[in-house]
Design an enzyme around this catalytic site. Structure first.
Site, PDB file in Angstrom:
ATOM      1  N   GLN A 109       0.878  -1.175   0.000  1.00 25.49           N
ATOM      2  CA  GLN A 109       0.000   0.000   0.000  1.00 25.49           C
ATOM      3  C   GLN A 109       0.908   1.215   0.000  1.00 25.49           C
ATOM      4  O   GLN A 109       1.972   1.189   0.614  1.00 25.49           O
ATOM      5  CB  GLN A 109      -0.875   0.048   1.264  1.00 25.49           C
ATOM      6  CG  GLN A 109      -1.906  -1.034   1.386  1.00 25.49           C
ATOM      7  CD  GLN A 109      -3.164  -0.737   0.600  1.00 25.49           C
ATOM      8  OE1 GLN A 109      -3.184   0.152  -0.234  1.00 25.49           O
ATOM      9  NE2 GLN A 109      -4.197  -1.530   0.829  1.00 25.49           N
ATOM     10  N   SER A 110       0.469   2.272  -0.670  1.00 28.35           N
ATOM     11  CA  SER A 110       1.383   3.398  -0.885  1.00 28.35           C
ATOM     12  C   SER A 110       1.840   4.082   0.392  1.00 28.35           C
ATOM     13  O   SER A 110       3.020   4.303   0.613  1.00 28.35           O
ATOM     14  CB  SER A 110       0.727   4.442  -1.763  1.00 28.35           C
ATOM     15  OG  SER A 110       0.722   3.976  -3.075  1.00 28.35           O
ATOM     16  N   THR A 111       0.881   4.452   1.236  1.00 34.02           N
ATOM     17  CA  THR A 111       1.261   5.275   2.389  1.00 34.02           C
ATOM     18  C   THR A 111       0.795   4.594   3.658  1.00 34.02           C
ATOM     19  O   THR A 111      -0.128   3.778   3.633  1.00 34.02           O
ATOM     20  CB  THR A 111       0.583   6.655   2.312  1.00 34.02           C
ATOM     21  OG1 THR A 111      -0.825   6.447   2.279  1.00 34.02           O
ATOM     22  CG2 THR A 111       1.009   7.421   1.081  1.00 34.02           C
TER      23      THR A 111
END
Ligand SMILES: [Zn+2]
Length: 706
Positions: A25-27
């Protein structure tokens, strides 16, 4: 038995190796908020099992949770994935969407290339792909391109949104010193009076001190602290007092918000300057005018825009760069940074030679950069004197007015400092009173809390007392109120500007500051073959004035009046004047020797006449001017059969009877006794046993009076 989920692309050599599920997941925020998505990603393990892999042959790589897919840089999980494929350990890679694997085409194609070479399959929610198959490879390539495009559009949309907000002047960061944020985020002037007073004092003192370091020293000397409201952390928004630093002051002076302007985009990132693995690097600081967005008169201001710009100019001038004037420093030379070469247009540098006061200006840029000969140079003193006299003449009419302003200024600074102290004291009293109230409302039974509150109260009282003590110290050290006598003294000084200018208490930096206020630049043209210098003063406001200067030169023949000097020497030599008489006459006739020397001496005249072939010396061996038993050093040496150097040494240490003639030459008196003594002195072995005898021989005989 055939598995309905099984794809025909699956071959035994795929099943021989392991399957990898890649989760990302990106962040960190997405990791928290999109738990559903994360769970679905983990569920891919079941899909791998359904495809025919035993459960313990499925590996989950989830090191990259919370990391962006923009680049493989820093994503250890993705790098491990590549390594596993390259080691031929992987039969299948599973991801929820291919976009999770890589958002950059470079990383994506690297992965595809590896998978093709090692016959690794890729699978997402839509199906299983074989990179060795032409159609699948095409599809995967397209998916990678789409994924990169998606990221781009996302970023662009966010960026444009922010930029639009900034263009309206509505995107705010944490408020700077002296401001607080309204609920809308818009900064407004801090309602705390002491905070405002300190910010105003900083700007006022920068005007006066002229340099950031001068300002810093002033603040430290007067124990003035900087009000900071931390934008983050447990004390968020609460006023704290911190010691001033150069960085804080520079930020404050460069920030256009203090002149009421809104700015955005003043620290853009330059990708060329970025260092891998260090996200904060590559930032460039833009000047206010070059910011992406600058809206003037948008926010409440402390200073005017003109004053802000003047400060920027001053900071730029202070920089020690070839194109800046440089801050006025402690050196004696008046025109450092102001002086230009008329010949080549470059700035001339100040040099100090030997003693601190002896300075010279040189145009050596060409010499340093291109090994050209030194363009031109000039002794500092004469030029400084000329410029100083011009400056004093220019300011004379305004002197009285300036003296009155000076009186007012001293009073104003005192008032500002006094106000600062009063506000500090007021705050300390408030703090201790508040601590007292808090302690008093606490129930006496609640000893745990009571003890802590009591400690805080004591602390506050202690700080209040300390501050009061510091205030008393300051009152004693600070400038007292100007008495009528002081004011009168200032006015008297104004009537004698040259004295003030030359006084020891006037710092060179102050003189330079005055010169810079009045003069934009000074240009000089040195005539190398004579002692003439053309000086041009460019006054602030556009006026220029030209002046002629006689500079000290290193050779007689560079002097303009050299032919006249030679003529006079010839005349006086013919009249058989002594050297000292000639020197006195030349000085009276205002001739000057070269090399910053003010007066002729007999020795100088002698050397000069010798060089010109005007020697008045007697021919060798002539006894003219000598009395009975008198010798010149050379003759004495010959008489005694010793070297001339030995006679000169005896002269130096005073073992001879000697007088000087009118040209300053030595004439030694020695009768027969003396000659005997000197011979003995020469022959005597220098041993310890002869010590007494030597002492006796050293003493010259008393010369009989004529
Ligand atoms: Zn030059």
């Amino acid at each position: 038995m055939t598995n309905p989920l099984r794809s025909p692309k699956l071959r035994p050599w795929h099943l021989d190796r392991s399957a990898i599920v890649y989760v990302r997941q990106s962040t960190p925020q997405q990791v928290l908020e999109h738990q559903e998505s994360t769970a679905r990603q983990y569920a891919l393990v079941d899909r791998a099992v359904a495809l025919g892999w035993p459960h313990d042959c499925v590996t989950v790589i989830d090191n990259d949770l919370g990391l962006s897919g923009q680049s493989a840089e820093g994503r250890l999980g993705f790098q491990r994935l590549l390594a596993e494929v390259a080691l031929d350990h992987v039969g299948l890679i599973l991801g929820l969407e291919m976009s999770r694997l890589a958002r950059s085409c470079k990383d994506w194609h690297q992965l595809l290339e590896l998978c093709a070479r090692f016959r690794t399959l890729l699978a997402d929610a839509d199906g299983v792909y074989d990179p060795t198959d032409y159609n699948d490879r095409l599809l995967l390539g397209l998916k990678g391109t789409m994924s990169e495009a998606e990221l781009h559009i996302l970023k662009e949309r966010m960026y444009q949104g922010r930029l639009n907000k900034a263009r309206r002047g509505e995107l705010f960061g944490p408020p700077p010193i002296g401001y607080i944020a309204l609920p809308s985020g818009e900064p407004t002037i801090d309602p705390d009076e002491q905070v405002q007073a300190v910010v105003r004092l900083i700007f006022d003192q920068f005007d006066r001190q002229g340099t950031v370091h001068g300002l810093l020293r002033y603040l430290v000397h007067h124990r003035i602290q900087i009000p900071v409201r931390p934008p983050y952390g447990p004390n968020r928004g609460r006023l704290e007092w911190r010691r001033p630093s150069r960085g804080t002051l520079l930020n404050l002076l460069h920030h256009p918000i203090y002149a009421g302007a809104y700015r955005h985009g003043y620290r853009p990132t330059d990708p060329r300057r970025q260092q891998p693995g260090r996200p904060g690097t590559g930032r460039r600081v833009r000047r206010a005018e070059e910011c992406l967005v600058l809206i003037r008169d948008k926010l409440p201001a402390y200073i005017s825009w003109e004053r802000f710009q003047a400060n920027q100019q001053r900071l730029a001038d202070n920089r020690a760069r070839h194109n800046a004037m440089g801050a006025p420093r402690a050196g004696a030379a008046l025109l450092g940074g102001l002086l230009y070469c008329e010949r080549c247009g470059r700035r001339m540098a100040v040099h100090y030679a030997g003693q601190k006061s002896a300075s010279w200006y040189g145009c050596g840029r060409g010499a340093a950069d291109y090994a050209e000969p030194l363009c031109q140079s000039l002794s500092g003193q004469v030029l400084d004197e000329l410029v100083a006299s011009q400056i004093l003449a220019a300011v004379e009419p305004a002197a009285l007015e300036a003296s009155l302003a000076a009186v007012a200024e001293v009073e104003r600074e005192r008032a500002a400092l006094l106000q600062h102290w009063q506000l500090r004291l007021e705050r300390a009293v408030y703090e201790s009173e508040r601590a007292a109230r808090q302690y008093q409302v606490c129930e006496p039974e609640n000893r745990l809390v009571g003890r802590e509150l009591e400690r805080r109260w004591e602390e506050a009282l202690k700080q209040q007392r300390q501050l009061e003590e510091e205030f008393r110290c300051w009152q004693q050290s600070a400038v007292a109120r100007l008495t009528a006598a002081d004011q009168e003294a200032i006015r008297t000084l104004a009537s004698d500007l040259p004295a003030v200018w030359q006084a020891d208490t006037t710092a060179p930096a102050d003189r330079k500051r005055i010169a810079r206020l009045l003069l934009e630049r000074v240009t000089v043209m040195v005539d190398k073959d004579s002692d003439n210098v053309d000086v041009r003063l460019h006054w602030s406001g556009g006026l220029t004035s030209t002046h002629q200067l006689v500079r000290p030169v290193s050779r007689y023949d560079q002097q303009t009046n050299y032919p006249r000097l030679v003529q006079r020497l010839r005349e006086m030599s013919a009249q058989r004047h002594s050297s000292s008489a000639i020197a006195a006459k030349l000085n009276a006739e205002r001739f000057r020797p070269p090399k910053r020397t003010q007066q002729f001496t007999a020795a100088m005249v002698q050397r000069l006449t010798l060089r010109l072939g005007l020697s008045r010396r007697q021919p060798h061996g002539s006894r003219e001017g000598l009395g009975r038993h008198e010798y010149r050093p050379t003759e004495l040496a010959r008489q005694l059969g010793v070297s001339r150097d030995l006679v000169r040494r005896w002269l130096r240490v005073g073992w001879l009877n000697v007088r000087r003639d009118e040209d300053g030459h030595h004439i030694i008196w020695a009768d027969a006794d003396e000659l005997r003594r000197l011979r003995a002195l020469h022959r005597l072995p220098r041993t310890w046993a002869n010590k007494a005898r030597l002492a006796e021989l050293k003493k010259p005989k008393q010369r009989p009076t004529r």
